[in-house]
Design an enzyme around this catalytic site. Structure first.
Site, PDB file in Angstrom:
ATOM      1  N   ARG A  36       0.810  -1.229   0.000  1.00 46.66           N
ATOM      2  CA  ARG A  36       0.000   0.000   0.000  1.00 46.66           C
ATOM      3  C   ARG A  36       0.841   1.276   0.000  1.00 46.66           C
ATOM      4  O   ARG A  36       0.465   2.290   0.594  1.00 46.66           O
ATOM      5  CB  ARG A  36      -0.951   0.038   1.203  1.00 46.66           C
ATOM      6  CG  ARG A  36      -2.026  -0.994   1.185  1.00 46.66           C
ATOM      7  CD  ARG A  36      -2.999  -0.814   0.007  1.00 46.66           C
ATOM      8  NE  ARG A  36      -3.941  -1.912  -0.011  1.00 46.66           N
ATOM      9  CZ  ARG A  36      -3.660  -3.107  -0.549  1.00 46.66           C
ATOM     10  NH1 ARG A  36      -2.504  -3.328  -1.156  1.00 46.66           N
ATOM     11  NH2 ARG A  36      -4.537  -4.076  -0.517  1.00 46.66           N
TER      12      ARG A  36
ATOM     13  N   SER B 295     -11.248   0.117   2.506  1.00 43.52           N
ATOM     14  CA  SER B 295     -10.565  -0.116   3.788  1.00 43.52           C
ATOM     15  C   SER B 295     -10.104   1.203   4.404  1.00 43.52           C
ATOM     16  O   SER B 295      -9.388   1.964   3.757  1.00 43.52           O
ATOM     17  CB  SER B 295      -9.334  -0.995   3.585  1.00 43.52           C
ATOM     18  OG  SER B 295      -9.718  -2.196   2.992  1.00 43.52           O
TER      19      SER B 295
ATOM     20  N   GLU C 266      -5.515   4.316   6.045  1.00 41.46           N
ATOM     21  CA  GLU C 266      -5.040   4.070   4.672  1.00 41.46           C
ATOM     22  C   GLU C 266      -5.227   5.267   3.729  1.00 41.46           C
ATOM     23  O   GLU C 266      -4.302   5.636   3.012  1.00 41.46           O
ATOM     24  CB  GLU C 266      -5.758   2.839   4.088  1.00 41.46           C
ATOM     25  CG  GLU C 266      -5.328   2.537   2.660  1.00 41.46           C
ATOM     26  CD  GLU C 266      -6.179   1.477   1.971  1.00 41.46           C
ATOM     27  OE1 GLU C 266      -6.126   0.320   2.398  1.00 41.46           O
ATOM     28  OE2 GLU C 266      -6.876   1.815   1.004  1.00 41.46           O
TER      29      GLU C 266
HETATM   30  C1  LIG Z   1     -15.688   0.171  -2.097  1.00 46.43           C
HETATM   31  C2  LIG Z   1     -14.193   0.369  -2.225  1.00 46.43           C
HETATM   32  C3  LIG Z   1     -13.363  -0.736  -2.342  1.00 46.43           C
HETATM   33  C4  LIG Z   1     -11.976  -0.569  -2.455  1.00 46.43           C
HETATM   34  N1  LIG Z   1     -11.196  -1.683  -2.579  1.00 46.43           N
HETATM   35  C5  LIG Z   1      -9.856  -1.554  -2.682  1.00 46.43           C
HETATM   36  C6  LIG Z   1      -9.025  -2.711  -2.814  1.00 46.43           C
HETATM   37  O1  LIG Z   1      -9.498  -3.841  -2.869  1.00 46.43           O
HETATM   38  N2  LIG Z   1      -7.682  -2.522  -2.881  1.00 46.43           N
HETATM   39  C7  LIG Z   1      -7.117  -1.276  -2.854  1.00 46.43           C
HETATM   40  O2  LIG Z   1      -5.880  -1.187  -2.931  1.00 46.43           O
HETATM   41  N3  LIG Z   1      -7.880  -0.166  -2.747  1.00 46.43           N
HETATM   42  C8  LIG Z   1      -9.224  -0.266  -2.659  1.00 46.43           C
HETATM   43  N4  LIG Z   1     -10.010   0.856  -2.535  1.00 46.43           N
HETATM   44  C9  LIG Z   1      -9.374   2.190  -2.485  1.00 46.43           C
HETATM   45  C10 LIG Z   1      -9.359   2.929  -3.858  1.00 46.43           C
HETATM   46  O3  LIG Z   1     -10.214   2.295  -4.745  1.00 46.43           O
HETATM   47  C11 LIG Z   1      -7.965   2.974  -4.475  1.00 46.43           C
HETATM   48  O4  LIG Z   1      -7.041   3.544  -3.593  1.00 46.43           O
HETATM   49  C12 LIG Z   1      -7.940   3.772  -5.788  1.00 46.43           C
HETATM   50  O5  LIG Z   1      -6.700   3.596  -6.428  1.00 46.43           O
HETATM   51  C13 LIG Z   1      -8.200   5.274  -5.592  1.00 46.43           C
HETATM   52  O6  LIG Z   1      -8.389   5.854  -6.862  1.00 46.43           O
HETATM   53  P1  LIG Z   1      -8.982   7.319  -7.027  1.00 46.43           P
HETATM   54  O7  LIG Z   1      -8.884   7.696  -8.461  1.00 46.43           O
HETATM   55  O8  LIG Z   1     -10.334   7.385  -6.443  1.00 46.43           O
HETATM   56  O9  LIG Z   1      -7.949   8.168  -6.171  1.00 46.43           O
HETATM   57  P2  LIG Z   1      -8.234   9.437  -5.241  1.00 46.43           P
HETATM   58  O10 LIG Z   1      -9.010   9.000  -4.051  1.00 46.43           O
HETATM   59  O11 LIG Z   1      -8.792  10.542  -6.046  1.00 46.43           O
HETATM   60  O12 LIG Z   1      -6.752   9.796  -4.785  1.00 46.43           O
HETATM   61  C14 LIG Z   1      -6.031   8.945  -3.920  1.00 46.43           C
HETATM   62  C15 LIG Z   1      -4.588   9.469  -3.811  1.00 46.43           C
HETATM   63  O13 LIG Z   1      -3.920   9.294  -5.061  1.00 46.43           O
HETATM   64  C16 LIG Z   1      -3.383  10.535  -5.527  1.00 46.43           C
HETATM   65  N5  LIG Z   1      -3.540  10.559  -6.989  1.00 46.43           N
HETATM   66  C17 LIG Z   1      -4.692  10.368  -7.678  1.00 46.43           C
HETATM   67  N6  LIG Z   1      -4.450  10.422  -9.002  1.00 46.43           N
HETATM   68  C18 LIG Z   1      -3.124  10.669  -9.148  1.00 46.43           C
HETATM   69  C19 LIG Z   1      -2.267  10.860 -10.274  1.00 46.43           C
HETATM   70  N7  LIG Z   1      -2.717  10.785 -11.527  1.00 46.43           N
HETATM   71  N8  LIG Z   1      -0.950  11.123 -10.045  1.00 46.43           N
HETATM   72  C20 LIG Z   1      -0.462  11.190  -8.780  1.00 46.43           C
HETATM   73  N9  LIG Z   1      -1.222  11.023  -7.677  1.00 46.43           N
HETATM   74  C21 LIG Z   1      -2.539  10.758  -7.859  1.00 46.43           C
HETATM   75  C22 LIG Z   1      -4.237  11.598  -4.852  1.00 46.43           C
HETATM   76  O14 LIG Z   1      -3.542  12.836  -4.758  1.00 46.43           O
HETATM   77  C23 LIG Z   1      -4.519  10.964  -3.504  1.00 46.43           C
HETATM   78  O15 LIG Z   1      -3.462  11.208  -2.614  1.00 46.43           O
HETATM   79  C24 LIG Z   1     -11.410   0.729  -2.443  1.00 46.43           C
HETATM   80  C25 LIG Z   1     -12.259   1.845  -2.344  1.00 46.43           C
HETATM   81  C26 LIG Z   1     -13.633   1.671  -2.242  1.00 46.43           C
HETATM   82  C27 LIG Z   1     -14.531   2.878  -2.155  1.00 46.43           C
END
Ligand SMILES: Cc1cc2nc3c(=O)[nH]c(=O)nc-3n(C[C@H](O)[C@H](O)[C@H](O)COP(=O)(O)OP(=O)(O)OC[C@H]3O[C@@H](n4cnc5c(N)ncnc54)[C@H](O)[C@@H]3O)c2cc1C
Length: 353
Positions: A169, A247, A344
């Site tokens: 992570r 999570s 997380e």
């Molecule tokens: C129901 C649910 C289930 C999930 N299951 C999992 C799972 O099984 N495994 C897991 O690992 N995660 C899981 N997650 C967490 C999430 O899906 C991941 O962390 C995902 O990668 C976040 O993507 P996002 O575009 O929404 O990022 P955001 O929430 O918009 O951003 C997250 C972070 O990434 C940074 N970021 C975003 N885009 C970029 C970019 N292009 N360049 C640099 N930095 C960037 C942001 O600044 C921020 O710090 C889950 C979430 C939910 C709601």
């Protein structure tokens, strides 16, 4: 490029974070091409925040304390096959693509490897940030390199998988903002080059508990993906109906000695040995459940009764309220097990300087 800015009102971010926290910013910039980024980078203030689909962030910016620096919404899309050799295929996917759409696209094209990561919400660009993982697989296993915009040097750069310093992570991207501030990212992830396999030419990862028994004798990558998608649907509350960010805490790693002591006291405690550092990984969900928080609700915030790692914002709770509920959970786990739970998701706090 679309710039959302209103001199009289702030931009409402409720629809840009899956916890649906009422939160606001002054300027939201939709980056839809690399040209937008080049154009904008010259005008860029020091501080900025990169937003994907907001499925892993807690935004602490109420109406009286909005975020005043720009938020960059990454919507740069495209995916292409770069090359293929024998059983290996190199694919480039841009950061603004939806992750699950990309996984489905790889399967439709008969490329295997990332099927265990089906149904994870969010963008492709955010996936390396915390090295997304599920059902025994991490995205870093299939990354060849990551193409970034370097805000410091104002150039597009390619980071090899090794340079990304992936771990459980985490990555160089997460570590850099931890050191320099969440509003001071050095890299914007533009696109990722994946090293995938011709479908079913790669050993499927089916050892994770609860998967094998649901698969036929000769499982395929597509079947595995559909089993995992179904399991996730049953286990995880849908953020559209129950606002959440997946999570809330990472699984803690503790020393062998500490694990042995705990195992004596709690013989049923689930654990796994981490090959890379010989530490013992404990299930955070189990700790939270045993601390009495599964299904517990306080006003508008609660722990899901389906999965104790998931906190739900039932109605417009503020980030402060959510974080103070999370602190109660951390304190209870600390008191019972002497283990510190780490949050997380990213916390975007408008008062952070
Ligand atoms: C129901 C649910 C289930 C999930 N299951 C999992 C799972 O099984 N495994 C897991 O690992 N995660 C899981 N997650 C967490 C999430 O899906 C991941 O962390 C995902 O990668 C976040 O993507 P996002 O575009 O929404 O990022 P955001 O929430 O918009 O951003 C997250 C972070 O990434 C940074 N970021 C975003 N885009 C970029 C970019 N292009 N360049 C640099 N930095 C960037 C942001 O600044 C921020 O710090 C889950 C979430 C939910 C709601």
């Amino acid at each position: 490029m679309n710039v959302q800015k209103n001199e009289n009102e702030f931009v409402d971010l409720r629809n840009y974070n899956s916890l649906k926290i009422p939160s606001y910013c002054k300027t939201l910039i939709h980056l839809s091409s690399v040209q937008d980024l080049l154009l904008f980078s010259n005008l860029l203030h020091d501080k900025k925040f990169i937003l994907g689909e907001g499925t892993n962030i807690i935004i602490d910016a109420p109406a009286e304390r909005p975020i005043l620096y720009p938020i960059l919404l990454n919507v740069i899309k495209n995916k292409t096959i770069l090359s293929s050799k024998k059983n290996i295929i190199y694919v480039r996917c841009f950061g603004g693509e939806n992750w699950n759409t990309f996984v489905n696209w790889t399967l439709e094209n008969n490329f295997g490897g990332i099927e265990n990561l089906i149904s994870i919400p969010g963008t492709v660009g955010a996936a390396p940030f915390q090295n997304i993982g599920a059902y025994g697989v991490e995205i870093s296993n299939f990354i060849s390199s990551v193409n970034v915009w370097d805000f410091k040097k104002k150039v597009i750069k390619t980071l090899t998988r090794k340079q990304c310093k992936f771990s459980y992570r985490s990555s160089i991207f997460k570590e850099q903002v931890k050191d320099d501030g969440i509003n001071n990212p050095r890299y914007l992830i533009l696109s990722i080059d994946f090293r995938l396999w011709k479908i079913d030419k790669y050993p499927l990862q089916i050892e994770y508990s609860g998967i094998k028994e649901k698969l036929p004798d000769k499982p395929t990558a597509k079947k595995l993906a559909s089993v995992i998608a179904k399991l996730r649907e049953q286990k995880l509350p849908n953020p559209n109906s129950y606002p959440n960010i997946g999570s809330f805490f990472i699984n803690p790693s503790i020393s062998v000695k500490k694990a042995q002591l705990l195992k004596k006291k709690f013989p049923e405690m689930p654990f796994s040995v981490q090959k890379e550092n010989s530490l013992i990984k404990i299930s955070a969900a189990w700790l939270i459940e045993k601390a009495g928080f599964r299904g517990k609700r306080e006003n508008n915030i609660g722990v899901s009764n389906r999965h104790s790692l998931i906190l739900i914002n039932y109605k417009n709770a503020s980030a402060k309220k959510i974080l103070s509920f999370a602190k109660e959970i951390q304190d209870a786990v600390m008191q019972k097990f002497n283990i510190q739970l780490t949050i997380e998701p990213t916390i975007l706090d408008s008062s952070e300087i």
